[in-house]
Design a protein around this motif. Sequence first.
Motif, PDB file in Angstrom:
ATOM      1  N   UNK A 152       0.818  -1.219   0.000  1.00 17.32           N
ATOM      2  CA  UNK A 152       0.000   0.000   0.000  1.00 17.32           C
ATOM      3  C   UNK A 152       0.846   1.261   0.000  1.00 17.32           C
ATOM      4  N   UNK A 153       2.045   1.182   0.516  1.00 15.76           N
ATOM      5  CA  UNK A 153       2.857   2.391   0.661  1.00 15.76           C
ATOM      6  C   UNK A 153       3.303   2.922  -0.695  1.00 15.76           C
ATOM      7  N   UNK A 154       2.973   4.157  -1.010  1.00 18.32           N
ATOM      8  CA  UNK A 154       3.338   4.685  -2.319  1.00 18.32           C
ATOM      9  C   UNK A 154       4.806   5.061  -2.439  1.00 18.32           C
ATOM     10  N   UNK A 155       5.553   4.977  -1.349  1.00 23.17           N
ATOM     11  CA  UNK A 155       6.926   5.448  -1.439  1.00 23.17           C
ATOM     12  C   UNK A 155       7.937   4.432  -0.886  1.00 23.17           C
ATOM     13  N   UNK A 173      12.315   6.740   5.230  1.00 19.80           N
ATOM     14  CA  UNK A 173      11.451   6.894   4.064  1.00 19.80           C
ATOM     15  C   UNK A 173       9.996   7.151   4.447  1.00 19.80           C
ATOM     16  N   UNK A 175       6.813   8.763   5.573  1.00 21.32           N
ATOM     17  CA  UNK A 175       6.358  10.143   5.721  1.00 21.32           C
ATOM     18  C   UNK A 175       5.045  10.226   6.499  1.00 21.32           C
ATOM     19  N   UNK A 177       2.102   8.711   6.035  1.00 19.73           N
ATOM     20  CA  UNK A 177       0.838   8.773   5.290  1.00 19.73           C
ATOM     21  C   UNK A 177      -0.208   7.808   5.851  1.00 19.73           C
ATOM     22  N   UNK A 178       0.234   6.729   6.440  1.00 16.96           N
ATOM     23  CA  UNK A 178      -0.626   5.765   7.134  1.00 16.96           C
ATOM     24  C   UNK A 178      -1.490   4.904   6.214  1.00 16.96           C
ATOM     25  N   UNK A 179      -1.156   4.841   4.933  1.00 16.44           N
ATOM     26  CA  UNK A 179      -1.853   3.891   4.066  1.00 16.44           C
ATOM     27  C   UNK A 179      -1.568   2.456   4.536  1.00 16.44           C
ATOM     28  N   UNK A 196       5.651  11.475  13.665  1.00 22.17           N
ATOM     29  CA  UNK A 196       4.812  11.415  12.463  1.00 22.17           C
ATOM     30  C   UNK A 196       5.267  10.310  11.522  1.00 22.17           C
TER      31      UNK A 196
END
Lengths: 349, 216
Positions: A152-155, A173, A175, A177-179, A196
């Motif tokens: 799920x993590x886009x990065x 890495x 950030x 986003x919590x996806x 965060x």
Amino acid sequence: MATVNSKPTRQLAMVFDLNKCLGCQSCTIACKTLWTDAPGMESMWWNIVNTLPGQGTPRGAFTHGGGYKDGKPVPGTFPSLREYGEAWDFDHQATFGDGERIPLHPRNRDGSTPEWGPNWDEDMGGGEYPNSFFFYLQQICANCSKPACLEACPREGLYRREEDGIILIDEERCHGYRFCAEACPYKRIYFNPQRAIAQKCISCYPRLEAGVAPACVRQCPGRVRHIDYMDNLEGHPYKLVKEWKVALPLRPDFGTEPNVFYVPPLAPSAFNESGEFDDSRNRIPEGYMRELFGPAVDDALETISREREKVARGEQSELMDILISRDWNDLMGPFTQNPAQLSRPVPEK
Amino acid sequence: MTAETSVRIVAARPAGHDAGSFGPFGSGWAAAEAVEAALQPTPLDAQPSAYVQTAWANRRHGVTPSARVAAAVAGGVLRVRVQWAASSPRPAITDNNVFADACALLFPLDGKQAELMTMGDADHPVRAWHWRAGTPDPFVLTATGLGTTSRQAMPHGVAVEAEWHAGEWAVVFSGAPEAAGASSVPMGVAIWQGATEERGGLAAHTPAWITLELPR
């Protein structure tokens, strides 16, 4: 993204025997004191033990989406801090001070009374007397072979270790986003509000690299937890999962192929209306077991029952010997190093 | 290559205003012409995550339709103010499922070659000054494509002030873009609305570089 989610050369696996857990939370405390006592981690419990049937941690643990259905990601949510349970404050002075003794009770950060927390429904259980029942369910990150979090993590903020399949969060890495937390169907990813970033169980990989079993495994007085590489044909996970087929993934319908497996609880027979044992019925409803562990649970329970009866007749059972593990070290596969015998670097001041 | 829009922000050099009047809602901004820049959602099908594409297929993102942008040089420092409507502000990350409002100014590091929609590529990096509500220190992002952003501390001399008032955020970035010295700088604007859980690649942004004209 193949670089972060390529198939590992070896896969670490664990088996938790639900027939042996005492619910003592030694595993939970071992993990907490070792890994999550830093600022921002106060409400994190990378290892949790919940009474089932129950809502679990977070509340409604398996109802927040995530995982896969028909090979496609299932949208999920990240429950609020209060659905997991805040790190409560206790006014010890009010209870143990010189004034009027006020019973000790927890408070949320804003002073309100908590309405949920880890294993909140500890004393509930399920069923109706005399067929009431409960058991404990231990959960950590299961290092899934199809990890919804990582995908799920886009990065590429998470990666799977090539040498053992452990999934880690790259805190440089991430950030926040919590996806990943939304996508994990077991809700085993936490959020550190101070930094965060997302954080989760790391399978005690620094201990593993020193030959020491994870803290939750080594501290368990009930000898519930077995660990080894799945490619060790003599290892307990292989024996229990592949050979005896009595250890099953939790909620296999989530589609993430977890590498933590459970020996399902074999409850006594149910009572009938006359108060006699009805050997045709298990006290834990079969439907509930299938919901948790899939249809393979029927055969698993039958195998465990059959092997128990063999031992009761005085016969030998490899399965029972493995589950009992008379030698503590047998639980820990190649990770039998006593950490007290290791030299530790002196922290820099 | 991203097309350049006709949107031009002309940095004013107002006389008679001290630097202190260029706070988020400072009186000095009356001397700078604000331009309404249209924004559009980032393309969902370009998000480098099947989960994000699936989870957001039936949800709106990039909901901020436009941002008002003005620029001024005061006290020898270039200031860019971005204002946008935020009726349900998220001034900080206060829970697992709370996402803070955020804003970024984006600059191509290769003139105008970098693709804004995809945050550049390996040969055409994009840099961003990024502010997130509730986070004490703003930071710089460098990207060579979606999902590639890396964070660095803000360079010396770059600062951000922000304030929410009457349904609107005003964020003032102060400092010199790397192309300082040129008469104009290509710039993009991106807005994340925390109320709709926008984060990462889910944002509203100018569809192309806008032009920030700098005073001689």
